[in-house]
Design an enzyme around this catalytic site. Structure first.
Site, short mmCIF file in Angstrom:
data_model
loop_
_atom_site.label_atom_id
_atom_site.label_comp_id
_atom_site.label_asym_id
_atom_site.label_seq_id
_atom_site.Cartn_x
_atom_site.Cartn_y
_atom_site.Cartn_z
N ASP A 191 0.83 -1.21 0.00
CA ASP A 191 0.00 0.00 0.00
C ASP A 191 0.86 1.26 0.00
O ASP A 191 0.54 2.26 0.66
CB ASP A 191 -0.93 0.03 1.23
CG ASP A 191 -1.75 -1.24 1.38
OD1 ASP A 191 -2.18 -1.78 0.34
OD2 ASP A 191 -1.94 -1.70 2.52
N GLU A 235 -11.71 0.24 -3.19
CA GLU A 235 -10.91 0.80 -2.10
C GLU A 235 -9.80 1.66 -2.69
O GLU A 235 -9.74 1.87 -3.89
CB GLU A 235 -10.33 -0.33 -1.25
CG GLU A 235 -9.50 -1.30 -2.09
CD GLU A 235 -9.03 -2.53 -1.32
OE1 GLU A 235 -9.34 -2.65 -0.13
OE2 GLU A 235 -8.35 -3.36 -1.93
N ASN A 241 -5.75 -7.73 -4.78
CA ASN A 241 -6.08 -6.31 -4.94
C ASN A 241 -4.80 -5.47 -4.99
O ASN A 241 -3.70 -5.96 -4.78
CB ASN A 241 -7.00 -5.85 -3.82
CG ASN A 241 -6.38 -6.08 -2.47
OD1 ASN A 241 -5.39 -6.78 -2.33
ND2 ASN A 241 -6.96 -5.48 -1.46
N GLU A 287 24.11 6.04 5.35
CA GLU A 287 23.69 4.87 6.13
C GLU A 287 23.95 3.57 5.37
O GLU A 287 23.65 3.46 4.18
CB GLU A 287 22.21 4.98 6.50
CG GLU A 287 21.86 6.20 7.35
CD GLU A 287 22.58 6.21 8.69
OE1 GLU A 287 23.08 5.16 9.12
OE2 GLU A 287 22.64 7.29 9.30
N ASN A 291 17.80 5.35 13.43
CA ASN A 291 19.00 4.79 12.80
C ASN A 291 18.90 3.28 12.82
O ASN A 291 18.48 2.68 13.81
CB ASN A 291 20.26 5.24 13.55
CG ASN A 291 21.52 4.72 12.88
OD1 ASN A 291 21.57 4.58 11.66
ND2 ASN A 291 22.53 4.43 13.68
CA LIG Z 1 22.79 3.26 10.09
#
Ligand SMILES: [Ca+2]
Ligand SMILES: [Ca+2]
Ligand SMILES: [Ca+2]
Length: 802
Positions: free
Chosen positions: A229, A427, A502, A574, A602
């Protein structure tokens, strides 16, 4: 189940009276070890009734639990009243905590006081293992009006299935307790419950071991977890995807790798990822939206999120709307797209009291729109059509979707919801605006009795499970005449067997292009083949328009959308930023995100085994990289991070031995050479088999030092002939020696002084020259290091003739 034969099927595994506790302890062996853990939460009832409920294992079981200040210790205990059966007492779920073959110590205090009851009464601590399997664990005999003590040990048989294990306290079982209620159904109090033994086993691995997103492909967006979704939201040059956390209930069998089918009822978190290039996605983990520990604990589920931002009272705020199951919709507020999140409401935003939505079966699937004039709207609804309509209308024009104005605070509604007459609607209503027109898209139903049974579909109306759309000039006005066609057929048309069902879509504009999001169980399919279990994955395709504003039907592909920009490696980023990956998982850790700041969650990459890898798409190293730094936490000795370019099996160009204290976060750096230009980057992980090697928090590349010299080429006319010119600028603090070469010869600049420019020209002896470039070679010694540079300076074609 008419009548359970509980007394016959109970097994009396460890019955001991209070007086025999010492003996029970001796029989079971030595003392409980220091590493043992109390598996009971809130055993002293000092946190009220948290973690406790009246046993409801049988339809006739019923009792009332309430806190009482008549405690054995502390300030609170639980009072059990109104028992309907002798199987209704206070219960705590120990599923996943207790283990077969383990021995546990149980203690508790219990008291009864009813004047017409017996002078003494036996109580049991009993485990309900599901079905008709009950085992009495420990007993205590209480004297009326006095706290009695449970104190014993029990061993769960090695062969016992403990997938359901619920502990409760009761009087001995009898099938007809109402024959003598004062003997069987007295009120009682319980306090200081503990079950001490081996700590709970680690949960079975949810790690997705297959490569779920294939190198080179951009769909699904991520291969290490699911997400459904998806709602695409753009803020400050990044796309955020908010998704139903389909991974929450994913529980692959350790032997077969196959999970039971998805259970939406368990989902109370929103999964969030973001990207600035639509291929490399950073995992921001899950937002605990609903449930007892959620931002909005008065809601139980968080499905189908929608996101909007607005300045309210001078402060930019972020509003995350979600479906609280099918019955209502709610919103929580964030300080940023990554949170932190709080609830401004104490009850749901859209529910049965919302004007104009009373007869909407499913008051869910919210999608907000903040218009250019600051007015905000929420689209929601779905489910079975009203039975008051004729069957053909129920099928073709079910009027089960709604539009409503949001209040200025974004956490309230204004006025009455208006029906959206979307053909064959089911929907997933969503609206975006483009060139002054509003586009409403939605998912279509599959027919059946909820929609009038077997009815004739009107021409051009969507088939089952498709995404249709409408175009309107008014965000609150959606008559059926605004229907514009099918935007996206069912995903199974593109991804084949096992990917039907769906869908749920969104659209967003990012840097001048429009994009369409949808989901498909493509990762699930890569794990289990065509027999999928309903775990969905996010996809994105570019959305393109016809000159009249209608949308060109979207084609679902694994290729997905083009990468918007190359990835910049010269910063701390990251490690949970993934273009592609194999065999890893992520987990949230305490502390700030190095890339996204102190208030952002994090995560680290974990479950890194020998042979696992992560990769980034189209990383631009420019003139060249000098070093790679990894923030890692070694878990065993002998781990290694390897850097490869463009292919997971390409030669290793650099390696970081993960040689640092076990269990501590450490930054490790390696020098790298010969890595320049644009490449896919593969971090491959090596080390001892059968061990989690290390965790990784972040990466950082450093560019190789370069000479700060620039060159500009041009042309001019001298006596009807073209002269090619070149100018070198030295931005270093030392002299730079340079020379230039063109089609028309070479020339030295000599030494260019610090901060100065030098100019040279190449006579061509031609009236016309084509476009070309001048190459400038330069070198200098900076900070004791000899740095070369080679620059290309282009010039345009030039004509000096008449
Ligand atoms: Ca990280
Ligand atoms: Ca207590
Ligand atoms: Ca692994």
């Amino acid at each position: 189940m008419k009548q359970r034969l509980r007394s016959a099927t109970r097994r009396f595994a460890a019955i001991a009276t209070a007086g025999a506790m010492v003996a029970a302890g001796l029989v079971a062996g030595g003392p409980v070890q220091a590493a043992d853990t109390n598996l009971i939460a809130n055993g002293g009832f000092e946190d009220g009734l948290a973690n406790w409920f009246a046993n409801n294992g049988n339809a006739t079981d019923r009792a009332t639990l309430s806190p009482t200040t008549d405690a054995y210790s502390g300030s609170s205990a639980v009072l059990v009243t109104n028992r309907a059966t002798t199987g209704s007492g206070p219960m705590q779920d120990l599923s996943g905590k207790v283990q077969a073959g383990q021995t546990y110590s149980l203690s508790a205090r219990i008291k009864y006081e009813n004047a017409d009851g017996p002078a003494t009464k036996q109580f049991f601590a009993t485990m309900h293992y599901g079905g008709a399997t009950y085992t009495n664990l420990v007993s205590a005999t209480a004297t009326k009006g006095q706290w009695a003590q449970f104190n014993g040990r029990f061993t769960i048989p090695a062969g016992q299935n403990v997938s359901t294990a619920r502990l409760f306290f009761e009087t001995p079982w009898t099938s007809n307790p109402s024959a003598d209620p004062s003997f069987h159904l007295m009120d009682f109090k319980l306090d200081d419950v503990s079950v001490v033994g081996a700590p709970p086993p680690p949960p079975p691995s949810k790690t997705i071991e297959v490569v779920g997103k294939l190198p080179g492909e951009h769909n699904p967006l991520i291969g290490h977890k699911f997400g459904a979704d998806g709602f695409g939201f753009v803020h400050n040059g990044r796309v955020y995807m908010y998704m139903t956390n389909d991974t929450q209930g994913y529980a692959p069998d350790p032997a077969t790798g196959i999970s039971p089918a998805i259970n939406y009822g368990n989902i109370n978190q929103i999964t969030l990822i973001s990207s600035d290039d639509l291929v490399n996605w950073t995992d921001h983990g899950e937002i605990q939206v609903a449930g007892p520990n959620g931002a909005a604990p008065f809601t139980g589920n968080s499905w189908a999120p929608g996101m909007a931002k607005k300045v309210v009272n001078g402060k930019e705020k972020f509003f995350l709307y979600y479906a609280n199951g099918g019955g209502s919709t709610n919103v929580i507020t964030g300080e940023s797209p990554l949170g932190p999140w709080t609830s401004e409401r104490t009850s749901t935003l859209i529910d049965g009291r919302t004007p104009g939505a009373e007869d909407v079966a499913w008051k869910f699937d919210p999608a907000p729109l903040v218009d250019e004039d600051g007015e905000a709207y929420l689209y929601f609804g779905g489910g079975p059509a009203s039975t008051s309509m004729p069957p053909a209308e129920r099928f073709n024009n079910p009027k089960n979707l709604r539009a409503i104005k949001l209040g200025d605070d974004m956490v309230s509604t204004q006025g009455s919801a208006a029906a959206v007459d979307a053909p064959v609607a089911f929907e997933a209503g969503h609206v975006f605006k483009r060139e002054g027109k509003y586009y409403f898209s939605y998912s279509s139903h599959f027919g059946g009795n909820d929609f009038g049974g077997n009815q004739q579909r009107l021409p051009g109306y969507p088939g089952g499970g498709q995404i249709g759309y409408m175009i309107s000039d008014n965000p609150m006005s959606w008559p059926k005449e605004t229907y514009a066609g099918v935007l996206f057929p069912n995903q199974s048309q593109f991804f084949g067997t096992g990917t039907g069902g769906n869908n749920h879509q969104s659209a967003f504009e990012f840097e001048g292009k429009y994009y369409f999001t949808y989901h498909a169980p493509t990762l699930n399919k890569r794990i289990t083949g065509n027999n999928t279990q309903g775990y969905r994955s996010p996809h994105i395709q570019e959305l393109t328009f016809n000159p009249d504003g209608t949308i060109q039907q979207v084609v679902g592909t694994y290729a997905g959308a083009a990468q918007v920009r190359n990835f910049d490696p010269y910063r701390v980023f990251e490690a949970e930023t993934l273009g592609w990956s194999k065999g890893i998982a992520t987990a949230k850790v305490d502390g700030a995100s190095a890339q996204f700041g102190g208030s952002a969650p994090n995560l680290v990459v974990r479950d890194i085994d020998n042979g696992d890898w992560t990769a980034l798409s189209s990383v631009d190293f420019g003139d060249g990289a000098q070093s790679l730094t990894a923030k890692v936490r070694p878990l065993v000795a002998g781990g290694k991070i390897e850097l490869r370019l463009d292919d997971v099996a390409a030669p290793v160009v650099a390696a970081i031995p993960v040689d640092a204290p076990i269990g501590e976060w450490t930054e490790l750096t390696t020098q790298i050479e010969g890595v320049a230009g644009v490449h896919d980057v593969y971090f491959t992980y090596a080390g001892p088999d059968g061990a989690d090697l290390f965790e990784i928090d972040s990466w950082a590349f450093e560019p190789a030092p370069r000479l700060h010299v620039s060159a500009v080429a041009g042309t001019r006319c001298v006596g009807g002939k073209v002269m090619v010119t070149v100018q070198v600028t030295n931005d270093e603090a030392v002299h730079v020696s340079a020379s230039a070469t063109s089609e028309y010869g070479s020339t030295p600049f000599g030494a260019v002084p610090p901060g100065k420019q030098k100019y040279r020209s190449f006579p061509t002896d031609a009236a016309d020259v084509p476009a070309g470039e001048v190459t400038v070679s330069a070198s200098a010694t900076v900070d004791g290091e000899s740095l070369p540079a080679s620059l290309k300076a282009p010039y345009d074609a030039r004509s000096c003739g008449r």
